[in-house]
Design a protein around this motif. Structure first.
Motif, PDB file in Angstrom:
ATOM      1  N   ARG A 150      13.586  11.662   3.002  1.00 55.49           N
ATOM      2  CA  ARG A 150      12.791  12.069   3.988  1.00 55.49           C
ATOM      3  C   ARG A 150      12.985  11.170   5.321  1.00 55.49           C
ATOM      4  NH1 ARG A 150       7.680  11.446   6.303  1.00 55.49           N
ATOM      5  NH2 ARG A 150       7.327   9.645   4.881  1.00 55.49           N
ATOM      6  N   LEU A 151      12.876  10.002   4.924  1.00 54.23           N
ATOM      7  CA  LEU A 151      13.114   8.940   6.013  1.00 54.23           C
ATOM      8  C   LEU A 151      14.397   8.880   6.731  1.00 54.23           C
ATOM      9  CD1 LEU A 151      11.158   5.789   4.229  1.00 54.23           C
ATOM     10  CD2 LEU A 151      10.322   7.305   6.091  1.00 54.23           C
ATOM     11  N   SER A 152      15.293   9.016   5.907  1.00 51.53           N
ATOM     12  CA  SER A 152      16.749   9.297   6.512  1.00 51.53           C
ATOM     13  C   SER A 152      16.907  10.289   7.436  1.00 51.53           C
ATOM     14  CB  SER A 152      17.694   9.391   5.149  1.00 51.53           C
ATOM     15  OG  SER A 152      17.715   8.177   4.315  1.00 51.53           O
ATOM     16  N   VAL A 153      16.247  11.388   6.900  1.00 51.75           N
ATOM     17  CA  VAL A 153      16.269  12.613   8.005  1.00 51.75           C
ATOM     18  C   VAL A 153      15.501  12.102   9.115  1.00 51.75           C
ATOM     19  CG1 VAL A 153      15.606  15.101   8.066  1.00 51.75           C
ATOM     20  CG2 VAL A 153      16.794  14.251   6.062  1.00 51.75           C
ATOM     21  N   PRO A 193      15.116  -2.012 -12.894  1.00 50.08           N
ATOM     22  CA  PRO A 193      14.629  -1.765 -11.464  1.00 50.08           C
ATOM     23  C   PRO A 193      15.610  -0.660 -10.858  1.00 50.08           C
ATOM     24  CG  PRO A 193      14.941  -4.291 -11.798  1.00 50.08           C
ATOM     25  CD  PRO A 193      15.666  -3.488 -13.000  1.00 50.08           C
ATOM     26  N   GLY A 194      14.828   0.081  -9.885  1.00 51.53           N
ATOM     27  CA  GLY A 194      15.386   1.245  -9.442  1.00 51.53           C
ATOM     28  C   GLY A 194      14.452   2.138  -8.799  1.00 51.53           C
ATOM     29  N   MET A 195      14.673   3.037  -8.168  1.00 51.24           N
ATOM     30  CA  MET A 195      13.938   4.214  -7.719  1.00 51.24           C
ATOM     31  C   MET A 195      13.670   5.110  -8.674  1.00 51.24           C
ATOM     32  SD  MET A 195      15.252   4.485  -3.656  1.00 51.24           S
ATOM     33  CE  MET A 195      16.751   4.866  -4.090  1.00 51.24           C
ATOM     34  N   ASN A 196      12.402   5.884  -8.744  1.00 48.07           N
ATOM     35  CA  ASN A 196      11.956   7.171  -9.460  1.00 48.07           C
ATOM     36  C   ASN A 196      12.219   8.250  -8.377  1.00 48.07           C
ATOM     37  OD1 ASN A 196       9.790   7.372  -7.583  1.00 48.07           O
ATOM     38  ND2 ASN A 196       8.728   5.880  -9.115  1.00 48.07           N
ATOM     39  N   ALA A 197      12.153   9.248  -9.084  1.00 44.94           N
ATOM     40  CA  ALA A 197      12.270  10.508  -8.536  1.00 44.94           C
ATOM     41  C   ALA A 197      11.394  10.712  -7.012  1.00 44.94           C
ATOM     42  CB  ALA A 197      12.128  11.743  -9.340  1.00 44.94           C
ATOM     43  N   GLU A 198      10.295  10.143  -6.937  1.00 43.83           N
ATOM     44  CA  GLU A 198       9.467  10.245  -5.997  1.00 43.83           C
ATOM     45  C   GLU A 198       9.740   9.460  -4.819  1.00 43.83           C
ATOM     46  OE1 GLU A 198       6.660  11.256  -3.126  1.00 43.83           O
ATOM     47  OE2 GLU A 198       6.988  12.330  -5.154  1.00 43.83           O
ATOM     48  N   GLN A 199      10.278   8.238  -5.290  1.00 40.88           N
ATOM     49  CA  GLN A 199      10.761   7.373  -4.165  1.00 40.88           C
ATOM     50  C   GLN A 199      12.209   7.906  -3.752  1.00 40.88           C
ATOM     51  OE1 GLN A 199      11.150   3.816  -6.961  1.00 40.88           O
ATOM     52  NE2 GLN A 199       9.439   2.889  -5.958  1.00 40.88           N
ATOM     53  N   GLU A 200      12.993   8.492  -4.387  1.00 45.94           N
ATOM     54  CA  GLU A 200      14.275   8.964  -3.903  1.00 45.94           C
ATOM     55  C   GLU A 200      13.995   9.939  -2.984  1.00 45.94           C
ATOM     56  OE1 GLU A 200      16.714  10.426  -7.326  1.00 45.94           O
ATOM     57  OE2 GLU A 200      17.296   8.493  -7.878  1.00 45.94           O
ATOM     58  N   ARG A 201      12.775  10.943  -3.141  1.00 42.84           N
ATOM     59  CA  ARG A 201      12.414  11.933  -1.997  1.00 42.84           C
ATOM     60  C   ARG A 201      11.893  11.550  -0.713  1.00 42.84           C
ATOM     61  NH1 ARG A 201      10.709  14.848  -6.970  1.00 42.84           N
ATOM     62  NH2 ARG A 201       8.590  13.536  -6.640  1.00 42.84           N
ATOM     63  N   GLU A 202      11.146  10.294  -1.157  1.00 40.89           N
ATOM     64  CA  GLU A 202      10.824   9.715   0.184  1.00 40.89           C
ATOM     65  C   GLU A 202      11.883   9.053   1.189  1.00 40.89           C
ATOM     66  OE1 GLU A 202       7.921   8.009   3.104  1.00 40.89           O
ATOM     67  OE2 GLU A 202       8.102   9.519   1.445  1.00 40.89           O
ATOM     68  N   LEU A 203      12.914   8.250   0.247  1.00 37.01           N
ATOM     69  CA  LEU A 203      13.993   7.918   1.118  1.00 37.01           C
ATOM     70  C   LEU A 203      14.747   8.801   1.787  1.00 37.01           C
ATOM     71  CD1 LEU A 203      16.037   5.422   1.733  1.00 37.01           C
ATOM     72  CD2 LEU A 203      17.074   6.095  -0.484  1.00 37.01           C
TER      73      LEU A 203
END
Length: 471
Positions: free
Chosen positions: A74-77, A62-72
């Motif tokens: 973006r949301l943090s910003v 379990p974990g984040m893929n590359a697309e999920q990391e990019r979304e995270l």
């Protein structure tokens, strides 16, 4: 890890060559080297297989893929930008809440039934119109609180048209509370407060969403002030004890000419959450308040404005509440007096005399389930001395509220008042409560006027229902 392991093996292999050379021939050495190289090659292959298996395991875990990391990211910003925007626009630490409570009231002696919501608290002549059947309900309330990073809090509550602290002062103001609460540096748990705050007296709250029933008890309506305007402090002595005090005008936003004295008010609270919830409070007030009886009019509530005469008032109250399981109980006992404010003047000299009163009120609630609660309230107000009278305008016979002497009886004796209210409240959801109540008011003398024929009665009946929405 891979290159380090290979290097270590090579070093180890090379380090044994001199010993091998001493014991074996050149051919044997070459053959041994080839066997060593083959072994190293097999080891490298196995290491590659293990690395591939590890990568496969990581991919399956379990974990984040590359697309999920990019979304995270973006949301943090976006979150950081929103925090900055809230701070710059003053939204940080801001809380907005409020309520509305459309209400239906039937009152027997007034021969009236219908909805009450946002109706003016003034009569057609512009005088205040306050009664137990036309009190602090049927209102729209907006509450705004803002806490700064320094800990200072701003509090503003608006109640248009209906009976709030400001409206009680002049019949027009919509400001129920406008106050500042500022921590004092170096004094832990101490806050300076200033402005206009609602009265600290009484176990019932003015706001409908905080009150179990629709109407209020007799002590709330007739024996406590509406507001304090001044400066004071609040001190949290520890987790259970809190003290508040103010030097303030009572029911007045500005002293009239020739009046310079203010009142001292205080409230000491004890809270205990060990046994679900228990609280006790001692509340007091001493100082000069407006004395409408000294204005010289037959009834300044409906005929003339306050002329600026103040008189000494003293009140003391003990209140408390206890909640355990499905049961809750709250109540208060109060005593008070005001100089030269009694309804009946001295029959010989004509001089004004002091008013005095004492009373008690209690409310008991029982929850049949998480949504439905039954409520019973009992009140008694002893107000017979010198024809009766309290303060804040209740210094005259009032046939609507049942205050004062018998119109055709002994003017020296005022009516004592009592009431019982039976009610139910249903929590439809987290924001909506439906209430229904039956109230029976009783007086020791015939002081309630029946508007249908002008006769005076000892009692009155009221039925009410309301829907309270709060957020």
């Amino acid at each position: 890890m891979k290159s380090t392991t290979i290097t270590s093996l090579l070093v180890a292999g090379v380090s044994v060559l001199p010993l091998v050379a001493q014991a074996q021939s050149q051919t044997e050495i070459v053959q041994e080297m080839r066997r060593t190289q083959a072994a190293l090659g097999n080891m490298q292959t196995r290491m590659n297989e293990l690395e591939a298996a590890l990568k496969q395991k990581n991919a399956e875990a379990p974990g984040m893929n590359a697309e999920q990391e990019r979304e995270l990211n973006r949301l943090s910003v976006m979150a950081d930008a929103q925090v900055d925007a809230n701070t710059s626009m003053g939204i940080k630490g801001l809380k907005i809440s409020g309520s509305i409570d459309p209400t239906y009231i039937y009152t027997q002696n007034q021969n009236r039934a219908g909805f009450q919501f946002l109706n003016s608290s003034l009569t057609a002549t512009g005088a205040p119109e306050f009664a137990f059947d036309n009190g602090a309900f049927g209102a729209a309330i907006l509450d705004i609180q803002k806490e700064m990073e320094s800990g200072t809090k701003f509090h503003l509550t608006l109640i248009p048209n209906r009976v709030g602290a400001g409206n009680t002062i002049d019949g027009k103001s919509i400001v129920h509370e406008a106050s500042i609460w500022m921590p004092i540096t170096g004094l832990d748990g101490t806050r300076l407060l200033a402005g206009q705050v609602p009265s600290w007296e009484g176990y019932e709250a003015l706001e409908s969403y905080r009150n179990k029933l629709i109407t209020h008890n007799l002590l709330f309506d007739f024996t406590i002030p509406a507001s304090f305007t001044g400066v004071g402090f609040e001190k949290a002595l520890n987790s259970k004890y809190t003290l508040k005090t103010m030097v303030a005008n009572i029911n007045s936003s500005k002293k009239p000419n020739s009046e310079k004295s203010t009142a001292l008010v205080f409230r000491a609270d004890y809270f205990d959450y060990a046994q679900e919830f228990t609280y006790l409070a001692l509340v007091g007030m001493v100082g000069k308040l407006p004395n409408y009886r000294a204005a010289g009019a037959s009834n300044p509530i409906t005929t003339v404005a306050y002329d600026g005469t103040d008189a000494l008032v003293k009140t003391l109250e003990l209140e408390g509440g206890y909640t355990r399981g499905d049961w809750s109980i709250a109540g208060q006992v109060s005593v008070g007096a005001q100089r030269n404010a009694a309804i009946t003047a001295d029959p010989v000299s004509g001089n004004l005399r002091d008013s005095s009163w004492w009373g008690a009120s209690t409310t008991v609630g029982y929850k049949f389930n998480t949504a439905l609660e039954g409520v019973v309230r009992l009140d008694y107000l002893n107000n017979q001395k010198n024809g009766g009278g309290t303060f804040g305008g209740w210094n005259f016979a009032d046939s609507r509220n049942g205050l004062g002497p018998d119109p055709v009886g002994n003017p020296e004796v005022g009516a004592n008042r009592s009431e019982i209210t039976l009610g139910m409240r249903y929590n439809f959801n987290a924001n909506t409560v439906f209430k229904v109540e039956y109230r029976y008011d009783r007086a020791s003398l015939p002081v309630f006027v029946d508007v249908r024929d002008g006769t005076f009665k000892r009692d009155n009946q009221l039925f009410g229902t309301s829907m309270v929405l709060s957020f």
